[in-house]
Design a protein around this motif. Structure first.
Motif, PDB file in Angstrom:
ATOM      1  N   CYS A 150       0.840  -1.211   0.000  1.00 50.22           N
ATOM      2  CA  CYS A 150       0.000   0.000   0.000  1.00 50.22           C
ATOM      3  C   CYS A 150       0.870   1.254   0.000  1.00 50.22           C
ATOM      4  N   GLY A 151       1.930   1.237   0.784  1.00 53.14           N
ATOM      5  CA  GLY A 151       2.808   2.403   0.862  1.00 53.14           C
ATOM      6  C   GLY A 151       3.514   2.677  -0.447  1.00 53.14           C
ATOM      7  N   THR A 152       4.001   1.619  -1.116  1.00 51.66           N
ATOM      8  CA  THR A 152       4.696   1.837  -2.390  1.00 51.66           C
ATOM      9  C   THR A 152       3.725   2.280  -3.488  1.00 51.66           C
ATOM     10  N   LEU A 153       2.480   1.771  -3.458  1.00 52.26           N
ATOM     11  CA  LEU A 153       1.487   2.224  -4.432  1.00 52.26           C
ATOM     12  C   LEU A 153       1.156   3.695  -4.208  1.00 52.26           C
ATOM     13  N   MET A 170      -3.262  -5.298  -1.617  1.00 50.78           N
ATOM     14  CA  MET A 170      -2.959  -6.013  -0.375  1.00 50.78           C
ATOM     15  C   MET A 170      -3.340  -7.488  -0.501  1.00 50.78           C
ATOM     16  N   LEU A 171      -4.547  -7.764  -1.051  1.00 51.02           N
ATOM     17  CA  LEU A 171      -5.039  -9.131  -1.135  1.00 51.02           C
ATOM     18  C   LEU A 171      -4.246  -9.948  -2.154  1.00 51.02           C
ATOM     19  N   PHE A 172      -4.193  -9.455  -3.405  1.00 43.94           N
ATOM     20  CA  PHE A 172      -3.521 -10.213  -4.462  1.00 43.94           C
ATOM     21  C   PHE A 172      -2.013 -10.290  -4.241  1.00 43.94           C
ATOM     22  N   GLY A 173      -1.432  -9.224  -3.725  1.00 37.83           N
ATOM     23  CA  GLY A 173       0.010  -9.221  -3.492  1.00 37.83           C
ATOM     24  C   GLY A 173       0.427 -10.288  -2.499  1.00 37.83           C
ATOM     25  N   LEU A 222       9.572   0.431  -6.715  1.00 37.49           N
ATOM     26  CA  LEU A 222       9.547   0.768  -5.293  1.00 37.49           C
ATOM     27  C   LEU A 222       9.247  -0.475  -4.442  1.00 37.49           C
ATOM     28  N   SER A 223       8.291  -1.308  -4.895  1.00 39.90           N
ATOM     29  CA  SER A 223       7.933  -2.503  -4.129  1.00 39.90           C
ATOM     30  C   SER A 223       9.106  -3.480  -4.065  1.00 39.90           C
ATOM     31  N   LEU A 224       9.797  -3.631  -5.209  1.00 38.51           N
ATOM     32  CA  LEU A 224      10.955  -4.520  -5.226  1.00 38.51           C
ATOM     33  C   LEU A 224      12.013  -4.031  -4.242  1.00 38.51           C
ATOM     34  N   LEU A 225      12.250  -2.742  -4.229  1.00 36.25           N
ATOM     35  CA  LEU A 225      13.244  -2.167  -3.333  1.00 36.25           C
ATOM     36  C   LEU A 225      12.849  -2.370  -1.867  1.00 36.25           C
ATOM     37  N   VAL A 226      11.587  -2.135  -1.550  1.00 38.71           N
ATOM     38  CA  VAL A 226      11.142  -2.209  -0.157  1.00 38.71           C
ATOM     39  C   VAL A 226      11.042  -3.654   0.320  1.00 38.71           C
ATOM     40  N   LEU A 227      10.395  -4.526  -0.462  1.00 40.97           N
ATOM     41  CA  LEU A 227      10.170  -5.901  -0.013  1.00 40.97           C
ATOM     42  C   LEU A 227      11.473  -6.698   0.077  1.00 40.97           C
ATOM     43  N   VAL A 228      12.276  -6.642  -0.992  1.00 40.27           N
ATOM     44  CA  VAL A 228      13.540  -7.385  -0.970  1.00 40.27           C
ATOM     45  C   VAL A 228      14.533  -6.729  -0.020  1.00 40.27           C
ATOM     46  N   ALA A 239       1.532   5.012 -16.057  1.00 39.12           N
ATOM     47  CA  ALA A 239       2.906   5.319 -15.643  1.00 39.12           C
ATOM     48  C   ALA A 239       3.162   4.961 -14.178  1.00 39.12           C
ATOM     49  N   VAL A 240       2.081   4.747 -13.417  1.00 36.22           N
ATOM     50  CA  VAL A 240       2.248   4.412 -11.997  1.00 36.22           C
ATOM     51  C   VAL A 240       2.840   3.012 -11.828  1.00 36.22           C
ATOM     52  N   LEU A 241       2.481   2.075 -12.731  1.00 36.45           N
ATOM     53  CA  LEU A 241       2.810   0.670 -12.530  1.00 36.45           C
ATOM     54  C   LEU A 241       4.315   0.377 -12.508  1.00 36.45           C
ATOM     55  N   PRO A 242       5.113   0.850 -13.489  1.00 37.24           N
ATOM     56  CA  PRO A 242       6.552   0.567 -13.393  1.00 37.24           C
ATOM     57  C   PRO A 242       7.201   1.180 -12.149  1.00 37.24           C
ATOM     58  N   VAL A 243       6.721   2.360 -11.745  1.00 39.11           N
ATOM     59  CA  VAL A 243       7.259   2.963 -10.517  1.00 39.11           C
ATOM     60  C   VAL A 243       6.869   2.125  -9.311  1.00 39.11           C
TER      61      VAL A 243
END
Length: 563
Positions: A31-34, A60-63, A124-130, A116-120
């Motif tokens: 949610c935060g990265t979105l 949140m659900l699908f992720g 961001l999600s890859l950076l935060v989660l990993v 344009a939101v999706l690649p960002v």
């Protein structure tokens, strides 16, 4: 509470609780990265716009479902590797695809999302989660890291893999890497700087290093010996990664750290075998090894199974020793898909009728006779048993082999059979004379003998004895300051026996060129230094380990001869 303290609290939680915590953190992170992606891309960012988005509960659900399907919540974070990064990327890409499809198919404003939101969002999600998992892994390893500071010697492939293994276990803390190649020096590998060898004394002193790990399995023995000699003066414990041949064949892993081998201590290259001679008496033949559970017999068996025999018969008087070597060989045969029949037999060479029966029933073509009593002090007190086993038992086995029409019979003898002064040497010399007499008389069986020096790491050898004494805090016991011995390794001994079975024509005696003999007291000193300790003597009364001289035992000589 510190970050490491929090990690320790998380470690002791039940697995289900840990998974719930990880899912909750991931859902909030998504949610935060979105939210951050919308804020970075959209020119109409407001609380009302955000409140109307249905993508937040969907992400949140699908992720969490996608990450759970990928096994993210079953992964042990301490052992997470590069595969986690690629798995996270593809799941995030799939999640972004689902969000794009919903945005395109549903016309309501709450489901519209700027492309344009999706690649960002993915980045961001890859950076935060990993990144969060790598951070937690670092904190976990830091909280469990031992106090042993080490220096890794070697920045090649073995050094890289060793650093990765050390990071996983957390038992050692690498503080520096040493490498002889100027191209590597000054660079940083896995957060550890690479230094030239000239900096080694300063690094050991400044970082209070306890141990040096040699990660150079493919470097020439002569160069390894030079490095070991230089480390002996620095009072650090030295360990090595396994030989490159053992790593390639799967016998060992690069992180299987070992004490410096006795051959490294002796400082000579191993004698390579003649490959053309190794298999001639073994390939597609039925082979018998007596004393198969002993130091030499077991190594013979290990090498024989790789030379394509049709059958390998293991004869051993000790049930425990036979069980251990048979289990080891069966595991090797299954693991490496070898086509060899293993026949474990309990029995004694004293039973001439049984020996002939088993040789005939198993159609034995080559016999390696390793069964013997060999410990000099024990044999001195058991003279009759030594004669019965070493001499008469060899005679019985040789006669059985001759009557069973065995092609080759190879006796494992000793350098103590030359001008013998002890019972063990005399019984071995008598066994040699028996075989030479049978060969001279004329026989269809080729009888030959192989004389060994002292075999390193075998049962009763000084090397494991010294190692045990050093670990107990000493003293290290040496019989006499002037005693010297010839040494060979167990693989060298086994290879010499196998080659002799091909070269022998009848009555021959073979021995290995073992280089110069070694003073036993020098060997003891080197082993003390290489275990990170110092010798306590008159010149250094505050040293760690003393050397005591006990005097020659009955039947011992200062120097052994080979011929």
């Amino acid at each position: 509470m510190t970050a490491q303290g929090l990690c320790r609290r998380l470690i002791v939680l039940p697995r289900g609780y840990k998974q719930v915590v990880a899912m909750s953190v991931d859902s909030l992170a998504l949610c935060g990265t979105l939210l951050a992606a919308i804020w970075l891309v959209s020119d109409r960012f407001s609380a009302d716009v955000i409140a109307g988005h249905w993508h937040f509960p969907l992400v949140m659900l699908f992720g969490v479902l996608l990450f759970a399907q990928a096994g993210f919540y079953r992964t042990i974070i301490r052992f997470a590797g590069n595969r986690m990064l690629f798995s996270a990327f593809w799941r995030l890409a799939l999640l972004a695809g689902v969000m794009a499809a919903i945005s395109a198919w549903l016309p309501w404003p709450g489901f519209r999302l700027d492309a344009a939101v999706l690649p960002v969002f993915i980045a961001l999600s890859l950076l935060v989660l990993v990144g969060s998992r790598l951070l937690v892994r670092s904190l976990l390893l830091a909280s469990q890291s031992g106090s042993t500071r080490v220096i890794v010697y070697g920045a090649g492939h073995a050094g890289v893999r060793l650093l990765a293994a050390l990071a996983q276990t957390g038992q050692f803390q690498p503080v520096a890497i040493i490498d002889d190649d100027p191209i590597h020096q000054g660079r940083v590998m896995d957060g550890v700087r690479i230094w030239p060898a000239s900096e080694l004394p300063r690094l050991i002193r400044d970082y209070r290093v306890d141990r040096v790990l040699l990660a150079m399995p493919s470097v020439a023995r002569a160069r390894q010996q030079e490095i070991i000699e230089s480390l002996m003066k620095l009072n650090v414990s030295v360990q090595t990664v396994p030989d490159v041949s053992d790593i390639i064949t799967g016998k060992a892993r690069v992180d299987d750290l070992r004490e410096v081998s006795a051959l490294d201590v002796l400082g000579r290259e191993p004698i390579p075998p003649d490959q053309d001679l190794l298999a001639q008496c073994i390939r597609h033949k039925s082979v018998l090894v007596t004393g198969a559970g002993g130091s030499i017999g077991s190594e013979l068996c290990r090498q024989i199974i790789h030379l394509a025999p049709r059958r390998l018969v293991l004869l051993e008087i000790s049930e425990v020793a036979l069980y251990q070597i048979e289990r080891e060989l069966r595991d090797a045969v299954a693991r490496q898909h070898l086509d060899v029949e293993l026949v474990p037999l309990l029995g004694s060479i004293h039973h001439r009728g049984r020996m002939q029966a088993l040789m005939e029933s198993c159609h034995i073509q080559t016999v390696y006779h390793a069964a013997a009593y060999k410990h000099v002090p024990i044999v001195e007190h058991n003279m009759l048993e030594a004669i019965y086993n070493n001499a008469i038992g060899t005679w019985y086995a040789a006669v059985a082999a001759e009557q069973a029409k065995v092609e080759a019979f190879i006796l494992i003898s000793t350098d103590k059979a030359v001008m013998p002064v002890n019972v063990m040497g005399a019984t071995k010399r008598l066994a040699e004379l028996v075989l030479q007499g049978m060969a001279r008389r004329g026989s269809d069986t080729r009888f030959c003998m192989v004389r060994f020096g002292n075999v390193l790491e075998s049962s009763g050898s000084v090397v494991p004895l010294f190692r045990e004494q050093i670990r107990r805090g000493g003293p290290v016991t040496v019989t006499d300051p002037d005693v010297i011995r010839y040494f060979m390794t167990i693989p060298e001994a086994a290879q010499l026996v196998i080659q002799a079975s091909t070269m022998g024509r009848g009555g021959d005696v073979f021995l290995l060129d073992m280089g110069e003999p070694v003073r036993i007291v020098d060997l003891a000193r080197r082993m003390i230094h290489l275990m990170g300790l110092s010798v306590r003597d008159e010149a250094n009364p505050s040293g760690d380990i003393s050397i005591e001289y006990t005097g020659l035992r009955p039947g011992e000589k200062l120097r052994e001869e080979l011929l």
